[in-house]
Design an enzyme around this catalytic site. Structure first.
Site, PDB file in Angstrom:
ATOM      1  N   ASP A  41     -35.076 -18.788  19.107  1.00 54.07           N
ATOM      2  CA  ASP A  41     -36.315 -18.934  18.372  1.00 54.07           C
ATOM      3  C   ASP A  41     -37.044 -20.200  18.839  1.00 54.07           C
ATOM      4  O   ASP A  41     -37.307 -20.348  20.025  1.00 54.07           O
ATOM      5  CB  ASP A  41     -36.003 -18.931  16.861  1.00 54.07           C
ATOM      6  CG  ASP A  41     -37.239 -18.896  15.985  1.00 54.07           C
ATOM      7  OD1 ASP A  41     -37.805 -17.802  15.808  1.00 54.07           O
ATOM      8  OD2 ASP A  41     -37.640 -19.963  15.483  1.00 54.07           O
ATOM      9  N   ARG A  98     -38.001 -21.895  22.698  1.00 53.50           N
ATOM     10  CA  ARG A  98     -39.287 -22.365  23.217  1.00 53.50           C
ATOM     11  C   ARG A  98     -39.167 -23.803  23.735  1.00 53.50           C
ATOM     12  O   ARG A  98     -39.777 -24.169  24.740  1.00 53.50           O
ATOM     13  CB  ARG A  98     -40.369 -22.236  22.143  1.00 53.50           C
ATOM     14  CG  ARG A  98     -40.551 -20.806  21.700  1.00 53.50           C
ATOM     15  CD  ARG A  98     -41.702 -20.566  20.753  1.00 53.50           C
ATOM     16  NE  ARG A  98     -41.596 -19.206  20.230  1.00 53.50           N
ATOM     17  CZ  ARG A  98     -41.902 -18.106  20.929  1.00 53.50           C
ATOM     18  NH1 ARG A  98     -42.376 -18.201  22.159  1.00 53.50           N
ATOM     19  NH2 ARG A  98     -41.739 -16.907  20.395  1.00 53.50           N
ATOM     20  N   HIS A 118     -46.456 -15.314   9.862  1.00 49.14           N
ATOM     21  CA  HIS A 118     -46.232 -16.745   9.627  1.00 49.14           C
ATOM     22  C   HIS A 118     -46.808 -17.609  10.748  1.00 49.14           C
ATOM     23  O   HIS A 118     -47.163 -18.766  10.518  1.00 49.14           O
ATOM     24  CB  HIS A 118     -44.732 -17.019   9.459  1.00 49.14           C
ATOM     25  CG  HIS A 118     -43.895 -16.674  10.647  1.00 49.14           C
ATOM     26  ND1 HIS A 118     -43.718 -15.376  11.088  1.00 49.14           N
ATOM     27  CD2 HIS A 118     -43.197 -17.462  11.504  1.00 49.14           C
ATOM     28  CE1 HIS A 118     -42.936 -15.385  12.149  1.00 49.14           C
ATOM     29  NE2 HIS A 118     -42.617 -16.620  12.431  1.00 49.14           N
ATOM     30  N   HIS A 122     -33.678 -10.308  14.559  1.00 46.39           N
ATOM     31  CA  HIS A 122     -34.008 -11.622  15.109  1.00 46.39           C
ATOM     32  C   HIS A 122     -32.816 -12.559  15.155  1.00 46.39           C
ATOM     33  O   HIS A 122     -32.644 -13.310  16.113  1.00 46.39           O
ATOM     34  CB  HIS A 122     -35.127 -12.249  14.270  1.00 46.39           C
ATOM     35  CG  HIS A 122     -35.534 -13.606  14.732  1.00 46.39           C
ATOM     36  ND1 HIS A 122     -36.007 -13.856  16.005  1.00 46.39           N
ATOM     37  CD2 HIS A 122     -35.524 -14.810  14.097  1.00 46.39           C
ATOM     38  CE1 HIS A 122     -36.303 -15.137  16.127  1.00 46.39           C
ATOM     39  NE2 HIS A 122     -36.007 -15.742  14.985  1.00 46.39           N
TER      40      HIS A 122
END
Length: 306
Positions: A108, A112, A153, A281
């Site tokens: 997640d 990044r 979100h 996820h």
């Protein structure tokens, strides 16, 4: 799950911009840095960290703003929570621990940060794993109704402070539980001790604000950094594993996540990966054995065969 690892707090960064990064360390062997995502902490890696510590030196940290790490100011351009700033923290942590080069596993937001680390510090990363993400710039340039609904979100959190902060403050733990239990898994997929860690952090208004700043940076200065790299032809140059949940949003992308990430590499052959079956996820929690097997196979693979 992390009882055999030793906790640490290291102050990193230039004078006047220093932050304290919290983490745990244990095991012996090739170093591997584990980075969590939103809305979690380093505790998400519990069983995986314990297993990897059998033959690796494992370092699992809280990103700045998350868990027990510092929550610095962000500045008007949100640069204090850019992936560049976060990646710099983690590279310095590893250097302070004695590792000039290392492997990185990111999930997640941590993935990044890992992507940015691959671009900003290519000589430091030996191998990297990116878990359940598509490149940030790709996501923003491929928004349709389905993605905007699933990633609502991304657009809620980036609203000016302190609108999302005030709304979430009405029931922060209820909102946390809805997120953790609504992205492809039930809340019970998360081990109790890890869930308690997330709850402690999310109960802190300063932590929630820092998380919003992370997303605000992702929709602004991070995109500027990505655009500059694209214009300069800067690409991933280390062997990279891409894993995603078969039943998650990334898995539902119209284009194969593997093919998307291959375009981000100097050599497409550097990027390998697959979907994790019966996972959304939070694949590390939902399918721990399959996810760990894929990670182990990647970390132990012959470099000539990658």
């Amino acid at each position: 799950m992390l009882d055999d690892l030793t906790a640490f707090d290291l102050t990193v960064g230039a004078p006047g911009e220093q932050v304290s990064v919290h983490g745990v360390r244990g095991g012996q062997g090739p170093p591997v840095l584990l980075l969590h995502g939103f809305p979690q902490t380093h505790a998400m890696w519990g069983p995986a960290a314990a297993d990897l510590a059998r033959d690796h030196t494992v370092i699992a940290t809280d990103l700045r703003g998350y868990g027990a790490s510092d929550r610095p100011g962000s500045g008007p351009d949100h640069a204090g929570y850019s992936f560049r700033a976060m990646a710099g923290d983690q590279v310095e942590v590893m250097e302070r621990l004695g590792f000039d080069t290392f492997n990185v596993l990111g999930h997640d937001r941590g993935a990044r940060v890992t992507h940015r680390m691959l671009l900003d510090h290519p000589g430091r990363v030996e191998r990297a794993a990116l878990l359940d993400i598509l490149p940030t710039a790709y996501v923003y340039s491929h928004v349709d109704r389905a993605l905007a609904t699933a990633y609502y979100h991304w657009f809620f959190f980036i609203q000016p402070a302190d609108l999302p902060e005030r709304l979430i403050a009405g029931d922060p733990i209820g909102y946390l539980h809805r997120i953790l239990g609504g992205w492809g898994s039930g809340l019970d997929a998360h081990p109790a001790e890890a869930l308690a860690s997330y709850e402690r952090a999310f109960a802190d208004p300063a932590a929630r604000h820092a998380m919003m700043e992370d997303y605000r940076a992702g929709a602004s200065i991070d995109l500027e950094h990505d655009a500059a790299d694209a214009a300069a032809g800067n690409r991933i140059s280390a062997p990279t594993l891409v894993l995603w949940g078969e039943s998650g949003v990334v898995g539902a992308n119209a284009e194969s996540p593997l093919e998307v990430w291959k375009r981000e590499a100097a050599d497409p052959a550097l990027v390998t990966g697959r979907a994790v079956a019966r996972a959304g996820h939070f694949l590390v929690d939902e399918q721990p054995a399959d996810t760990l097997a894929a990670i182990r196979g990647f970390l132990l693979a012959d470099p000539a065969g990658v």
